[in-house]
Scaffold this active site. Structure first.
Site, PDB file in Angstrom:
ATOM      1  N   VAL A  89     -74.551  67.507 -80.476  1.00  0.00           N
ATOM      2  CA  VAL A  89     -75.328  68.507 -80.630  1.00  0.00           C
ATOM      3  C   VAL A  89     -76.515  68.218 -79.783  1.00  0.00           C
ATOM      4  O   VAL A  89     -77.153  67.362 -80.152  1.00  0.00           O
ATOM      5  CB  VAL A  89     -75.559  68.780 -82.260  1.00  0.00           C
ATOM      6  CG1 VAL A  89     -76.518  69.694 -82.297  1.00  0.00           C
ATOM      7  CG2 VAL A  89     -74.184  69.071 -83.009  1.00  0.00           C
ATOM      8  N   PRO A  90     -76.585  68.900 -78.558  1.00  0.00           N
ATOM      9  CA  PRO A  90     -77.472  68.547 -77.839  1.00  0.00           C
ATOM     10  C   PRO A  90     -78.841  68.773 -78.101  1.00  0.00           C
ATOM     11  O   PRO A  90     -79.900  69.646 -77.643  1.00  0.00           O
ATOM     12  CB  PRO A  90     -77.061  69.395 -76.440  1.00  0.00           C
ATOM     13  CG  PRO A  90     -76.737  70.505 -76.940  1.00  0.00           C
ATOM     14  CD  PRO A  90     -75.890  70.207 -78.346  1.00  0.00           C
ATOM     15  N   CYS A  91     -79.397  68.028 -78.913  1.00  0.00           N
ATOM     16  CA  CYS A  91     -80.940  68.206 -79.385  1.00  0.00           C
ATOM     17  C   CYS A  91     -81.784  67.635 -78.274  1.00  0.00           C
ATOM     18  O   CYS A  91     -83.024  67.996 -78.624  1.00  0.00           O
ATOM     19  CB  CYS A  91     -81.195  67.591 -80.843  1.00  0.00           C
ATOM     20  SG  CYS A  91     -80.963  65.640 -80.722  1.00  0.00           S
ATOM     21  N   HIS A  92     -81.468  67.081 -77.531  1.00  0.00           N
ATOM     22  CA  HIS A  92     -82.246  66.622 -76.217  1.00  0.00           C
ATOM     23  C   HIS A  92     -82.731  67.578 -75.517  1.00  0.00           C
ATOM     24  O   HIS A  92     -83.380  67.683 -74.607  1.00  0.00           O
ATOM     25  CB  HIS A  92     -81.712  65.369 -75.443  1.00  0.00           C
ATOM     26  CG  HIS A  92     -80.316  65.753 -74.987  1.00  0.00           C
ATOM     27  ND1 HIS A  92     -79.112  65.759 -75.776  1.00  0.00           N
ATOM     28  CD2 HIS A  92     -79.926  66.114 -73.867  1.00  0.00           C
ATOM     29  CE1 HIS A  92     -77.820  65.991 -75.149  1.00  0.00           C
ATOM     30  NE2 HIS A  92     -78.418  66.289 -73.921  1.00  0.00           N
ATOM     31  N   ARG A  93     -81.906  68.968 -75.673  1.00  0.00           N
ATOM     32  CA  ARG A  93     -82.278  69.948 -74.818  1.00  0.00           C
ATOM     33  C   ARG A  93     -83.372  70.910 -75.523  1.00  0.00           C
ATOM     34  O   ARG A  93     -83.438  72.258 -75.092  1.00  0.00           O
ATOM     35  CB  ARG A  93     -81.081  70.864 -74.427  1.00  0.00           C
ATOM     36  CG  ARG A  93     -80.049  70.080 -73.536  1.00  0.00           C
ATOM     37  CD  ARG A  93     -78.648  70.647 -73.474  1.00  0.00           C
ATOM     38  NE  ARG A  93     -77.720  69.840 -72.849  1.00  0.00           N
ATOM     39  CZ  ARG A  93     -76.382  69.855 -73.205  1.00  0.00           C
ATOM     40  NH1 ARG A  93     -75.974  71.179 -73.810  1.00  0.00           N
ATOM     41  NH2 ARG A  93     -75.481  69.206 -72.679  1.00  0.00           N
TER      42      ARG A  93
END
Length: 290
Positions: A257-261
């Site tokens: 879940v790309p929370c770095h984006r």
DNA sequence: AGCCGTCTCTTCT
DNA sequence: AGAAGAGACGGCT
């Protein structure tokens, strides 16, 4: 115990490079006024510049210089500006498994609220294992219904990392089972295995609000980014960006879940649960593959 | 300065 | 026990 050492690089060739890369990223970003040259960095690491250059490029898909460019404010702003509206409107069915490479690691998910979790999840077994990844040692957790947790540990704080995860679902039964999680790790971190025909099954466990936020994150494609307030608007609470930040920070499936984006409105990286350097690393790594 | 979901602690049933 | 409310606290703007 040093799990990392016993695993060697069983995932990807880049896996074993992360320690080096992490130090490089730290050095060249911590104080960008006195940005050290590649030579300086190499010397401090006790490596030759050419060797370092090679290691870094193998890992990032970009030269150190290009990588640095890819994680500057400027570039972050560009990621934000690419018209983000269409992708945020996309419906789930289309968004997650349909054509048009939204998230490149194709994923299907089911959600579990704390209530359901309590009812069905008490006594649910979670198997976990540690695996080498491009972003350091990864802690992978799975139920029989799919991937449930993904976390990272820097040198030998595996204990803390595990504790961080297990206290989120105190009712579960935890079983250390390297074999059960190895396949997940292999597949998550090797982009050659990302396949829309067989999406990765994940299980999201959290409050309604958190789930909505995480679902929104899943719709951000590789190589793009959105702001916290974008997400707030998208989950129907345009002024709740602060709360969104909190929910993003509680994401149990780092990277997948790309929370770095998720970035601040000005393009700043703000925070990251597993360390800002890692967020930078993920963004740069993706830039080298997008 | 405001915004808003969570967490914790308190009070009331 | 369990519901309901007050306050504090953030990966924000």
């Amino acid at each position: 115990m040093n799990i990392a050492a016993t695993l060697k690089s069983d995932i990807t060739p880049e896996g074993s490079d992360y320690e080096t890369v992490r130090k490089v990223i730290e050095m060249i970003t911590e104080d960008y006024r006195h940005q050290p040259s590649l030579d300086d960095v190499a010397m401090r690491l006790g490596q030759s510049p050419t060797q370092l250059q090679k290691t870094f490029t193998r890992w990032a898909g970009l030269s150190p210089k290009a990588f640095l460019q890819a994680v500057t404010l400027d570039h972050a702003k560009r990621l934000l500006r690419q018209e983000s509206m269409p992708l945020l409107e996309t419906s789930f069915e289309v968004g997650l498994s349909g054509p048009g490479r939204l998230h490149d690691l194709f994923v299907t998910h089911e959600a579990m609220s704390p209530g359901e979790w309590k009812a069905r999840g008490a006594g649910l077994t979670i198997r976990y294992g540690y695996h080498v990844s491009p972003f350091g040692l990864a802690l992978v957790m799975a139920t029989d219904r799919g991937l449930a947790g993904l976390a990272f540990a820097d040198d030998s704080d595996e204990e803390a990392c595990l504790a961080d995860m297990t206290c989120r679902w105190p009712n579960a039964v935890y079983v250390h089972d390297q074999e059960a999680t190895a396949a997940y790790a292999l597949r998550i971190f090797d982009s050659a295995r990302w396949n829309p025909q067989q999406p990765l099954r994940i299980v999201l466990i959290g409050s309604d609000f958190q789930i909505r936020v995480w679902e929104a994150l899943l719709r951000i494609p590789m190589g793009r980014a959105v702001t916290y307030s974008d997400i707030a608007g998208q989950v129907g609470q345009p002024t709740a960006s602060r709360a969104v930040g909190a929910a993003v920070g509680r994401n149990p499936l780092s990277f997948v879940v790309p929370c770095h984006r998720a970035l601040g409105k000005g393009g700043a990286l703000t925070g990251y649960h597993w360390g800002l350097t890692r967020k930078r690393a993920m963004l740069g790594w993706e830039a080298g593959r997008a």
